[in-house]
Design an enzyme around this catalytic site. Structure first.
Site, PDB file in Angstrom:
ATOM      1  N   THR A  10      17.142  82.732  61.870  1.00 49.09           N
ATOM      2  CA  THR A  10      16.581  82.797  59.970  1.00 49.09           C
ATOM      3  C   THR A  10      17.512  82.393  59.296  1.00 49.09           C
ATOM      4  O   THR A  10      18.788  82.303  59.772  1.00 49.09           O
ATOM      5  CB  THR A  10      15.522  83.688  59.802  1.00 49.09           C
ATOM      6  OG1 THR A  10      17.023  84.923  60.228  1.00 49.09           O
ATOM      7  CG2 THR A  10      14.402  83.907  60.805  1.00 49.09           C
ATOM      8  N   ASP A  11      17.816  81.856  58.465  1.00 48.73           N
ATOM      9  CA  ASP A  11      18.587  81.985  57.163  1.00 48.73           C
ATOM     10  C   ASP A  11      18.339  83.233  56.854  1.00 48.73           C
ATOM     11  O   ASP A  11      18.003  83.820  57.059  1.00 48.73           O
ATOM     12  CB  ASP A  11      17.755  81.011  56.565  1.00 48.73           C
ATOM     13  CG  ASP A  11      16.924  81.353  55.385  1.00 48.73           C
ATOM     14  OD1 ASP A  11      16.006  81.636  55.138  1.00 48.73           O
ATOM     15  OD2 ASP A  11      16.093  79.838  54.818  1.00 48.73           O
ATOM     16  N   VAL A  12      19.151  83.027  55.470  1.00 52.21           N
ATOM     17  CA  VAL A  12      19.734  84.179  54.212  1.00 52.21           C
ATOM     18  C   VAL A  12      18.351  85.297  54.438  1.00 52.21           C
ATOM     19  O   VAL A  12      18.307  86.274  54.013  1.00 52.21           O
ATOM     20  CB  VAL A  12      21.118  83.750  53.799  1.00 52.21           C
ATOM     21  CG1 VAL A  12      20.175  83.250  52.907  1.00 52.21           C
ATOM     22  CG2 VAL A  12      22.080  85.754  53.671  1.00 52.21           C
ATOM     23  N   GLY A  13      17.675  84.603  54.249  1.00 56.56           N
ATOM     24  CA  GLY A  13      16.467  84.935  53.396  1.00 56.56           C
ATOM     25  C   GLY A  13      15.250  85.171  54.901  1.00 56.56           C
ATOM     26  O   GLY A  13      13.576  85.503  54.344  1.00 56.56           O
ATOM     27  N   VAL A  15      13.771  83.666  56.752  1.00 52.38           N
ATOM     28  CA  VAL A  15      12.512  82.128  57.276  1.00 52.38           C
ATOM     29  C   VAL A  15      13.481  81.297  58.022  1.00 52.38           C
ATOM     30  O   VAL A  15      14.347  80.954  57.927  1.00 52.38           O
ATOM     31  CB  VAL A  15      12.645  81.223  56.195  1.00 52.38           C
ATOM     32  CG1 VAL A  15      11.844  80.082  56.520  1.00 52.38           C
ATOM     33  CG2 VAL A  15      12.298  82.287  54.639  1.00 52.38           C
TER      34      VAL A  15
END
Length: 125
Positions: A10-13, A15
């Site tokens: 995932t990315d920092v969010g 997602v």
């Protein structure tokens, strides 16, 4: 094939990062061979991606369990095209058409061996 989404996917969010959908599909294609006691690297060559069309529909998130479904769309002498879709439960998140070409160990496009073509046809119905 079911895949759990980990933090590294995932990315920092939280997602799933866009390129990881391709990785999930690659993993599912390889797993089809492993489940049959075979290797995706064949006796005389292997498959490489020639063309990909991808649609990102909804996001998978950290902790989700997603399912990658794979179906054979077309088979030719030296290539085949697959439809791969990623679902969370019944919700489609991602869809991809990928054309894979058979390359021999000399690096040339070659005819897919008959036994491997039969394997693909029966495994990817």
């Amino acid at each position: 094939m079911n895949i759990r989404v980990y933090y590294e996917d995932t990315d920092v969010g939280g997602v799933v990062y866009h390129s990881n959908y391709l990785n999930f599909c690659e993993r599912a294609r390889s797993q089809l061979f492993f489940d049959a006691g075979r290797s995706p690297i064949l006796s005389d060559g292997h498959f490489v991606a020639k063309h990909i069309e991808a649609d990102y529909i909804k996001s998978a998130k950290f902790g989700d369990v997603v399912e990658v479904k794979t179906a054979l769309l077309q088979s030719r002498n030296a290539s085949f095209t697959l439809l791969q879709e990623i679902y969370r439960d019944l919700e489609r998140l991602f869809t991809m058409k990928i054309e894979l070409v058979y390359i021999n160990f000399e690096g040339n496009i070659a005819k897919i061996p008959d036994s491997d073509r039969e394997f693909l046809a029966t495994t990817l119905q």
